[in-house]
Design an enzyme around this catalytic site. Sequence first.
Site, PDB file in Angstrom:
ATOM      1  N   ILE A 106       0.107  -0.458 -11.672  1.00 23.71           N
ATOM      2  CA  ILE A 106      -0.012   0.792 -12.422  1.00 23.71           C
ATOM      3  C   ILE A 106      -1.229   0.769 -13.338  1.00 23.71           C
ATOM      4  O   ILE A 106      -1.522  -0.237 -13.986  1.00 23.71           O
ATOM      5  CB  ILE A 106       1.268   1.042 -13.238  1.00 23.71           C
ATOM      6  N   GLY A 162       3.291  -2.542  -9.335  1.00 29.09           N
ATOM      7  CA  GLY A 162       3.550  -1.440  -8.427  1.00 29.09           C
ATOM      8  C   GLY A 162       3.199  -1.750  -6.986  1.00 29.09           C
ATOM      9  O   GLY A 162       3.733  -1.129  -6.063  1.00 29.09           O
ATOM     10  N   ASP A 165       6.291  -2.938  -5.393  1.00 29.90           N
ATOM     11  CA  ASP A 165       7.124  -1.765  -5.107  1.00 29.90           C
ATOM     12  C   ASP A 165       6.667  -1.095  -3.820  1.00 29.90           C
ATOM     13  O   ASP A 165       7.487  -0.708  -2.977  1.00 29.90           O
ATOM     14  CB  ASP A 165       7.024  -0.753  -6.254  1.00 29.90           C
ATOM     15  N   ASP A 193      10.769  -0.110 -12.061  1.00 25.40           N
ATOM     16  CA  ASP A 193      11.628   1.058 -11.888  1.00 25.40           C
ATOM     17  C   ASP A 193      11.281   1.942 -10.690  1.00 25.40           C
ATOM     18  O   ASP A 193      11.809   3.050 -10.566  1.00 25.40           O
ATOM     19  CB  ASP A 193      11.626   1.921 -13.156  1.00 25.40           C
TER      20      ASP A 193
END
Length: 316
Positions: A106, A162, A165, A193
């Site tokens: 991110i 990220g 992810d 998240d």
Amino acid sequence: MAAVVGSIGRGLLRRQMSAQIQPWLTFRAVSSAPGQPPASHSYETLKVSQVREKVLHVELNRPDKRNAMNAAFWREMVECFNKIAQDSECHAVVVSGTGKLFTAGIDFLEIGQVFLTVEGDDVARKAWNLRKMIREYQESFSVLEKCPKPIIAAVHGGCIGGGVDLISACDIRYCTQDAWFQVKEVDIGLAADVGTLQRLPRIIGNQSLVNELAFTARKMMAPEAESSGLVSRVFQDKQAMLEGSFELAADIASKSPVAVQGTKINILYSRDHSVSEGLQYMATWNMSMLQTEDLVKSAQAVMEKKSPKDVVFSKL
């Protein structure tokens, strides 16, 4: 398997050969030539190109920012893969990163401000709006699972935060010898998240290892990533990895799109449901999909000792 296909195929072929062969031959004559460009894709943070017949290459394209994920990236991932999902010319996708590493995760210089300045007159309203934003960001990687086309992640250098992810939502993962993976979020004061904590345990199958990685934010190097099952192959360098990824994607893309895309959908459904539920869903799925012309064409190829790559399937 060949014997089963042959048995099925002989019965089907007796009933359908006369109706099927002529349309198939006609289709072969008018099928599009390889090398045609994909549908228009124009993005700030992504670069899309066609690298093989029916194979698209999506590159994270902010090399000067180490492919950090800014606001445009999160929006463009959804736009890009929703478009790919509807592209009948694309049967498989390779995702990689430009520059020195796959992604630094991110872009907190930009995204951090977005979350710190969330609107709302009180805590409840701020939380409501923040939840909505998080769900939108989650969709940026869930869209990879929802896309019925198999997606191969090709990772070189660092895959941070990220990035984990992102690749966790892909179907197949390759990497280079210099690749490393880091669930970085605890080092910056939050729990991951947008998918890692939900998908990584199902990929690795070792809750202790997942917990260790997530609690400590330590790096997982390529050999450990391969031995744990996070990646299925490790290559000497980026060029070799990309060639291997493109060849794998081309092999997948040459097969029946009804079979391949149906397989992806059912694998993901079964991951999140019981065995009994998965079998019932599969039976319902195949009660229509087994009536495809692709089965007849594939059976004929087996009986004629041809490669599946010699079969031309209709678009899906």
